[in-house]
Scaffold this motif. Structure first.
Motif, PDB file in Angstrom:
ATOM      1  N   SER A  73      12.088  13.993   6.737  1.00  0.00           N
ATOM      2  CA  SER A  73      12.298  14.259   8.166  1.00  0.00           C
ATOM      3  C   SER A  73      13.320  15.368   8.380  1.00  0.00           C
ATOM      4  O   SER A  73      13.265  16.085   9.378  1.00  0.00           O
ATOM      5  CB  SER A  73      12.662  12.996   8.934  1.00  0.00           C
ATOM      6  OG  SER A  73      13.601  12.258   8.240  1.00  0.00           O
ATOM      7  N   ILE A  74      14.224  15.549   7.417  1.00  0.00           N
ATOM      8  CA  ILE A  74      15.195  16.642   7.542  1.00  0.00           C
ATOM      9  C   ILE A  74      14.476  17.989   7.468  1.00  0.00           C
ATOM     10  O   ILE A  74      14.755  18.902   8.247  1.00  0.00           O
ATOM     11  CB  ILE A  74      16.306  16.511   6.481  1.00  0.00           C
ATOM     12  CG1 ILE A  74      17.195  15.325   6.868  1.00  0.00           C
ATOM     13  CG2 ILE A  74      17.134  17.789   6.375  1.00  0.00           C
ATOM     14  CD1 ILE A  74      18.191  14.922   5.830  1.00  0.00           C
ATOM     15  N   ASN A  75      13.517  18.116   6.554  1.00  0.00           N
ATOM     16  CA  ASN A  75      12.728  19.359   6.487  1.00  0.00           C
ATOM     17  C   ASN A  75      12.015  19.632   7.797  1.00  0.00           C
ATOM     18  O   ASN A  75      12.004  20.766   8.291  1.00  0.00           O
ATOM     19  CB  ASN A  75      11.667  19.272   5.377  1.00  0.00           C
ATOM     20  CG  ASN A  75      12.261  19.523   4.003  1.00  0.00           C
ATOM     21  OD1 ASN A  75      13.304  20.142   3.875  1.00  0.00           O
ATOM     22  ND2 ASN A  75      11.582  19.031   2.979  1.00  0.00           N
ATOM     23  N   LEU A  76      11.398  18.609   8.368  1.00  0.00           N
ATOM     24  CA  LEU A  76      10.652  18.790   9.614  1.00  0.00           C
ATOM     25  C   LEU A  76      11.594  19.146  10.759  1.00  0.00           C
ATOM     26  O   LEU A  76      11.287  19.978  11.605  1.00  0.00           O
ATOM     27  CB  LEU A  76       9.855  17.520   9.949  1.00  0.00           C
ATOM     28  CG  LEU A  76       8.764  17.147   8.944  1.00  0.00           C
ATOM     29  CD1 LEU A  76       8.158  15.799   9.298  1.00  0.00           C
ATOM     30  CD2 LEU A  76       7.681  18.216   8.889  1.00  0.00           C
ATOM     31  N   ALA A 113      11.739  22.491  13.096  1.00  0.00           N
ATOM     32  CA  ALA A 113      11.728  22.377  14.561  1.00  0.00           C
ATOM     33  C   ALA A 113      12.863  23.226  15.153  1.00  0.00           C
ATOM     34  O   ALA A 113      12.673  23.955  16.128  1.00  0.00           O
ATOM     35  CB  ALA A 113      11.862  20.914  14.980  1.00  0.00           C
ATOM     36  N   ILE A 114      14.022  23.163  14.518  1.00  0.00           N
ATOM     37  CA  ILE A 114      15.170  23.939  15.008  1.00  0.00           C
ATOM     38  C   ILE A 114      14.913  25.440  14.812  1.00  0.00           C
ATOM     39  O   ILE A 114      15.135  26.251  15.700  1.00  0.00           O
ATOM     40  CB  ILE A 114      16.469  23.501  14.280  1.00  0.00           C
ATOM     41  CG1 ILE A 114      16.825  22.063  14.679  1.00  0.00           C
ATOM     42  CG2 ILE A 114      17.619  24.458  14.578  1.00  0.00           C
ATOM     43  CD1 ILE A 114      17.866  21.402  13.790  1.00  0.00           C
ATOM     44  N   PRO A 129      13.121  28.347  20.265  1.00  0.00           N
ATOM     45  CA  PRO A 129      14.146  29.226  20.828  1.00  0.00           C
ATOM     46  C   PRO A 129      15.197  28.434  21.596  1.00  0.00           C
ATOM     47  O   PRO A 129      14.959  27.285  22.005  1.00  0.00           O
ATOM     48  CB  PRO A 129      13.364  30.132  21.786  1.00  0.00           C
ATOM     49  CG  PRO A 129      11.932  29.984  21.400  1.00  0.00           C
ATOM     50  CD  PRO A 129      11.788  28.625  20.791  1.00  0.00           C
ATOM     51  N   GLN A 130      16.332  29.079  21.809  1.00  0.00           N
ATOM     52  CA  GLN A 130      17.429  28.453  22.542  1.00  0.00           C
ATOM     53  C   GLN A 130      16.930  27.956  23.913  1.00  0.00           C
ATOM     54  O   GLN A 130      16.124  28.634  24.550  1.00  0.00           O
ATOM     55  CB  GLN A 130      18.528  29.475  22.759  1.00  0.00           C
ATOM     56  CG  GLN A 130      19.873  28.841  22.783  1.00  0.00           C
ATOM     57  CD  GLN A 130      20.988  29.888  22.695  1.00  0.00           C
ATOM     58  OE1 GLN A 130      20.728  31.081  22.709  1.00  0.00           O
ATOM     59  NE2 GLN A 130      22.206  29.416  22.603  1.00  0.00           N
ATOM     60  N   ASP A 171       8.661  19.468  19.032  1.00  0.00           N
ATOM     61  CA  ASP A 171       9.487  20.560  19.552  1.00  0.00           C
ATOM     62  C   ASP A 171       8.742  21.341  20.627  1.00  0.00           C
ATOM     63  O   ASP A 171       7.522  21.243  20.745  1.00  0.00           O
ATOM     64  CB  ASP A 171       9.970  21.480  18.409  1.00  0.00           C
ATOM     65  CG  ASP A 171       8.859  22.279  17.749  1.00  0.00           C
ATOM     66  OD1 ASP A 171       8.142  23.003  18.463  1.00  0.00           O
ATOM     67  OD2 ASP A 171       8.710  22.179  16.513  1.00  0.00           O
ATOM     68  N   THR A 172       9.505  22.100  21.414  1.00  0.00           N
ATOM     69  CA  THR A 172       8.898  22.939  22.449  1.00  0.00           C
ATOM     70  C   THR A 172       8.993  24.410  22.031  1.00  0.00           C
ATOM     71  O   THR A 172       9.249  25.288  22.842  1.00  0.00           O
ATOM     72  CB  THR A 172       9.607  22.741  23.804  1.00  0.00           C
ATOM     73  OG1 THR A 172      10.999  23.061  23.623  1.00  0.00           O
ATOM     74  CG2 THR A 172       9.499  21.310  24.309  1.00  0.00           C
ATOM     75  N   GLY A 173       8.794  24.644  20.740  1.00  0.00           N
ATOM     76  CA  GLY A 173       8.975  25.983  20.184  1.00  0.00           C
ATOM     77  C   GLY A 173       7.744  26.871  20.269  1.00  0.00           C
ATOM     78  O   GLY A 173       6.873  26.671  21.113  1.00  0.00           O
ATOM     79  N   ILE A 174       7.682  27.830  19.357  1.00  0.00           N
ATOM     80  CA  ILE A 174       6.667  28.897  19.433  1.00  0.00           C
ATOM     81  C   ILE A 174       5.257  28.414  19.090  1.00  0.00           C
ATOM     82  O   ILE A 174       4.289  29.095  19.387  1.00  0.00           O
ATOM     83  CB  ILE A 174       7.054  30.097  18.529  1.00  0.00           C
ATOM     84  CG1 ILE A 174       7.121  29.690  17.051  1.00  0.00           C
ATOM     85  CG2 ILE A 174       8.379  30.689  18.970  1.00  0.00           C
ATOM     86  CD1 ILE A 174       7.372  30.878  16.122  1.00  0.00           C
ATOM     87  N   GLY A 175       5.157  27.251  18.455  1.00  0.00           N
ATOM     88  CA  GLY A 175       3.837  26.695  18.166  1.00  0.00           C
ATOM     89  C   GLY A 175       3.145  27.365  16.988  1.00  0.00           C
ATOM     90  O   GLY A 175       3.655  28.311  16.381  1.00  0.00           O
ATOM     91  N   ILE A 176       1.967  26.848  16.655  1.00  0.00           N
ATOM     92  CA  ILE A 176       1.190  27.323  15.504  1.00  0.00           C
ATOM     93  C   ILE A 176      -0.252  27.503  15.980  1.00  0.00           C
ATOM     94  O   ILE A 176      -0.833  26.575  16.558  1.00  0.00           O
ATOM     95  CB  ILE A 176       1.237  26.295  14.352  1.00  0.00           C
ATOM     96  CG1 ILE A 176       2.687  26.039  13.917  1.00  0.00           C
ATOM     97  CG2 ILE A 176       0.387  26.754  13.170  1.00  0.00           C
ATOM     98  CD1 ILE A 176       2.865  24.855  13.003  1.00  0.00           C
ATOM     99  N   ALA A 177      -0.823  28.687  15.739  1.00  0.00           N
ATOM    100  CA  ALA A 177      -2.197  28.951  16.180  1.00  0.00           C
ATOM    101  C   ALA A 177      -3.180  28.076  15.391  1.00  0.00           C
ATOM    102  O   ALA A 177      -2.935  27.761  14.214  1.00  0.00           O
ATOM    103  CB  ALA A 177      -2.530  30.422  15.983  1.00  0.00           C
TER     104      ALA A 177
END
Ligand code: ADP
Length: 105
Positions: A4-7, A11-12, A16-17, A38-44
């Protein structure tokens, strides 16, 4: 726990901030299902089935901050599957990513 630390690191790294990262778990009879969202850049979609492959990185542009060596998810998956669990990913580009994995009790 290592997997879970890797995941969480990913995620971090890929959020983005100002974004948000959520960890949750649901308990079933024999196992726990954990979610790291996460609410990050995502993966196509065309990359989704490849990110668990050895040395696979989506690209090395600065947006994706290629810090690692493309081994993080390989190791994560092998730890989880080695413990009898499963891991899967759901993602929408620009909206975020959720990794869902199970852990035996
Ligand atoms: P690395 O150790 O190089 O980060 P990983 O195996 O952990 O490699 O991840 C493979 C690729 O999957 C990364 O290069 C990244 O592009 C993508 N990825 C992993 N987690 C996320 C995430 N939470 N959000 C967006 N992309 C991700």
């Amino acid at each position: 726990m290592r997997s879970s630390i890797n995941l969480l690191n990913n995620a971090i790294k890929f959020t983005p901030q100002g974004g948000n990262i959520e960890i949750s778990s649901v308990e079933f009879d024999d196992f726990l299902e954990m979610r790291i969202k996460d609410t990050g850049i995502g993966i196509a979609p065309d990359h989704l089935d490849k990110i668990f492959d050895k040395f696979y990185q989506i690209d090395s542009t600065s947006t994706r901050k290629a810090g690692g060596g493309g081994l993080g998810l390989v190791i994560t998956r092998s730890i989880i599957e080695g413990q009898g669990g499963t891991i899967r990913v759901e993602s929408t580009p620009d909206f975020g990513t959720t990794f869902i994995f199970t852990l035996g009790k």
